[in-house]
Design a protein around this motif. Structure first.
Motif, PDB file in Angstrom:
ATOM      1  N   LYS A   1       9.676  10.797  10.300  1.00  0.00           N
ATOM      2  CA  LYS A   1       8.565   9.207  10.228  1.00  0.00           C
ATOM      3  C   LYS A   1       7.676   8.885  11.008  1.00  0.00           C
ATOM      4  CE  LYS A   1      10.448   4.735  11.239  1.00  0.00           C
ATOM      5  NZ  LYS A   1      11.410   3.713  11.501  1.00  0.00           N
ATOM      6  N   LEU A   2       7.267   9.719  12.194  1.00  0.00           N
ATOM      7  CA  LEU A   2       6.139   9.845  13.408  1.00  0.00           C
ATOM      8  C   LEU A   2       4.767  10.118  12.217  1.00  0.00           C
ATOM      9  CD1 LEU A   2       8.176  10.902  16.625  1.00  0.00           C
ATOM     10  CD2 LEU A   2       8.094   8.212  15.456  1.00  0.00           C
ATOM     11  N   GLU A   3       5.299  10.954  11.848  1.00  0.00           N
ATOM     12  CA  GLU A   3       4.116  11.794  11.091  1.00  0.00           C
ATOM     13  C   GLU A   3       3.500  10.945  10.179  1.00  0.00           C
ATOM     14  OE1 GLU A   3       0.969  13.982  10.185  1.00  0.00           O
ATOM     15  OE2 GLU A   3       2.206  14.677  11.640  1.00  0.00           O
ATOM     16  N   ILE A   4       5.066  10.136   9.540  1.00  0.00           N
ATOM     17  CA  ILE A   4       4.226   8.693   8.322  1.00  0.00           C
ATOM     18  C   ILE A   4       3.481   7.976   9.154  1.00  0.00           C
ATOM     19  CG2 ILE A   4       4.944   7.490   7.346  1.00  0.00           C
ATOM     20  CD1 ILE A   4       5.238  10.368   6.282  1.00  0.00           C
ATOM     21  N   LEU A   5       4.461   7.479  10.129  1.00  0.00           N
ATOM     22  CA  LEU A   5       3.169   6.509  10.872  1.00  0.00           C
ATOM     23  C   LEU A   5       2.178   6.552  11.471  1.00  0.00           C
ATOM     24  CD1 LEU A   5       5.990   4.631  12.892  1.00  0.00           C
ATOM     25  CD2 LEU A   5       5.176   4.186  10.506  1.00  0.00           C
ATOM     26  N   HIS A   6       1.719   7.693  11.304  1.00  0.00           N
ATOM     27  CA  HIS A   6       0.382   7.740  11.486  1.00  0.00           C
ATOM     28  C   HIS A   6      -0.204   8.445  11.264  1.00  0.00           C
ATOM     29  CE1 HIS A   6      -2.225  11.729  13.055  1.00  0.00           C
ATOM     30  NE2 HIS A   6      -2.971  11.255  14.282  1.00  0.00           N
ATOM     31  N   ALA A   7       0.225   9.135   9.877  1.00  0.00           N
ATOM     32  CA  ALA A   7      -1.445   9.262   8.519  1.00  0.00           C
ATOM     33  C   ALA A   7      -1.011   7.739   7.716  1.00  0.00           C
ATOM     34  CB  ALA A   7      -0.410  10.418   7.319  1.00  0.00           C
ATOM     35  N   TYR A   8       0.006   6.959   8.483  1.00  0.00           N
ATOM     36  CA  TYR A   8      -0.685   5.242   7.664  1.00  0.00           C
ATOM     37  C   TYR A   8      -1.743   4.031   7.929  1.00  0.00           C
ATOM     38  CZ  TYR A   8       0.952   1.175   5.939  1.00  0.00           C
ATOM     39  OH  TYR A   8       0.313  -0.271   5.259  1.00  0.00           O
ATOM     40  N   ARG A   9      -1.883   4.878   9.654  1.00  0.00           N
ATOM     41  CA  ARG A   9      -2.516   4.136  10.467  1.00  0.00           C
ATOM     42  C   ARG A   9      -3.718   4.646  10.554  1.00  0.00           C
ATOM     43  NH1 ARG A   9      -5.618   1.960  12.971  1.00  0.00           N
ATOM     44  NH2 ARG A   9      -5.103   1.691  15.262  1.00  0.00           N
ATOM     45  N   GLY A  10      -4.049   5.863   9.922  1.00  0.00           N
ATOM     46  CA  GLY A  10      -4.642   6.550   9.367  1.00  0.00           C
ATOM     47  C   GLY A  10      -5.852   6.393   8.799  1.00  0.00           C
TER      48      GLY A  10
ATOM     49  N   ALA B   1       1.044  -0.972  -0.045  1.00  0.00           N
ATOM     50  CA  ALA B   1       0.099   0.129   0.046  1.00  0.00           C
ATOM     51  C   ALA B   1       0.968   1.269  -0.025  1.00  0.00           C
ATOM     52  CB  ALA B   1      -1.108  -0.378   1.254  1.00  0.00           C
ATOM     53  N   THR B   2       0.035   2.171  -1.564  1.00  0.00           N
ATOM     54  CA  THR B   2       1.703   3.194  -1.067  1.00  0.00           C
ATOM     55  C   THR B   2       0.465   4.531  -0.397  1.00  0.00           C
ATOM     56  OG1 THR B   2       0.483   3.582  -2.883  1.00  0.00           O
ATOM     57  CG2 THR B   2       2.289   2.267  -2.956  1.00  0.00           C
ATOM     58  N   LEU B   3       1.212   5.321   0.666  1.00  0.00           N
ATOM     59  CA  LEU B   3       0.593   6.289   1.383  1.00  0.00           C
ATOM     60  C   LEU B   3       0.894   7.633   0.433  1.00  0.00           C
ATOM     61  CD1 LEU B   3      -0.964   7.117   3.627  1.00  0.00           C
ATOM     62  CD2 LEU B   3       2.030   7.508   4.897  1.00  0.00           C
ATOM     63  N   ARG B   4       0.495   8.868  -0.139  1.00  0.00           N
ATOM     64  CA  ARG B   4       0.081   9.895   0.003  1.00  0.00           C
ATOM     65  C   ARG B   4       0.015  10.837   0.662  1.00  0.00           C
ATOM     66  NH1 ARG B   4       0.617  12.779  -5.399  1.00  0.00           N
ATOM     67  NH2 ARG B   4       0.179  15.054  -5.101  1.00  0.00           N
ATOM     68  N   HIS B   5       1.153  11.756   1.465  1.00  0.00           N
ATOM     69  CA  HIS B   5       1.374  12.606   2.575  1.00  0.00           C
ATOM     70  C   HIS B   5       2.264  13.708   2.131  1.00  0.00           C
ATOM     71  CE1 HIS B   5       0.479  13.951   6.340  1.00  0.00           C
ATOM     72  NE2 HIS B   5       2.259  13.677   6.430  1.00  0.00           N
ATOM     73  N   ASP B   6       1.703  15.039   2.932  1.00  0.00           N
ATOM     74  CA  ASP B   6       2.575  16.529   2.727  1.00  0.00           C
ATOM     75  C   ASP B   6       3.046  16.515   1.051  1.00  0.00           C
ATOM     76  OD1 ASP B   6       3.451  18.293   3.608  1.00  0.00           O
ATOM     77  OD2 ASP B   6       4.706  17.691   4.568  1.00  0.00           O
ATOM     78  N   GLY B   7       2.506  15.895  -0.070  1.00  0.00           N
ATOM     79  CA  GLY B   7       2.982  16.050  -1.273  1.00  0.00           C
ATOM     80  C   GLY B   7       3.442  14.412  -1.510  1.00  0.00           C
TER      81      GLY B   7
END
Length: 138
Positions: free
Chosen positions: A90-99, A40-46
């Motif tokens: 990384k913490l922001e990415i993990l947070h966004a992925y979990r969400g 699964a790819t996550l698009r976050h913060d551009g």
């Protein structure tokens, strides 16, 4: 886990779009053979990201040995370079992925932190979830 990934793997191999799911193609770090896994790819913060909810998997170890990979489905793959991040992002990415993927049972079960938790809560388990920034190859 392997049984669950067979259906998405086959559908993606046929070129059927499945939302954020793509096929990740890496080169085996010992064999040199191509290895393909649905991810699964996550698009976050551009940017686009890959996160391993299951930790130090084979695809993670392959990327650590050689950051060059391919992403795609069907017969359409694009070369990419994956850069592991272990900084403040990384913490922001993990947070966004979990969400983003928290409704998926195996993702929900892989994280201790709840989807509604603040990003700093993910610090306790960040070592268990490698995260990679997807960049164009070159």
């Amino acid at each position: 886990m392997i049984r669950l990934s067979r259906i998405p793997h086959q559908l993606l191999t046929w070129g059927i779009p499945m939302g954020p799911l793509m096929l990740l193609r890496t080169r085996g770090r010992h064999s040199g053979l191509l290895r393909t896994v649905p991810i699964a790819t996550l698009r976050h913060d551009g940017h686009h990201w890959l996160v391993s909810p299951f930790g130090d998997t084979h695809w993670v170890r392959n990327l650590r040995a050689d950051a060059r990979a391919e992403l795609g489905r069907g017969h359409r793959f694009r070369p990419v370079r994956l850069v592991e991040v272990d900084d403040d992002r990384k913490l922001e990415i993990l947070h966004a992925y979990r969400g983003a993927f928290g409704l998926v049972p195996f993702v929900r079960d892989a994280f201790d932190a709840d989807a509604g938790a603040e990003p700093h809560v993910f610090a306790r388990e960040a070592h268990r979830h490698p995260a990679f920034l997807i960049q164009p190859a070159g």
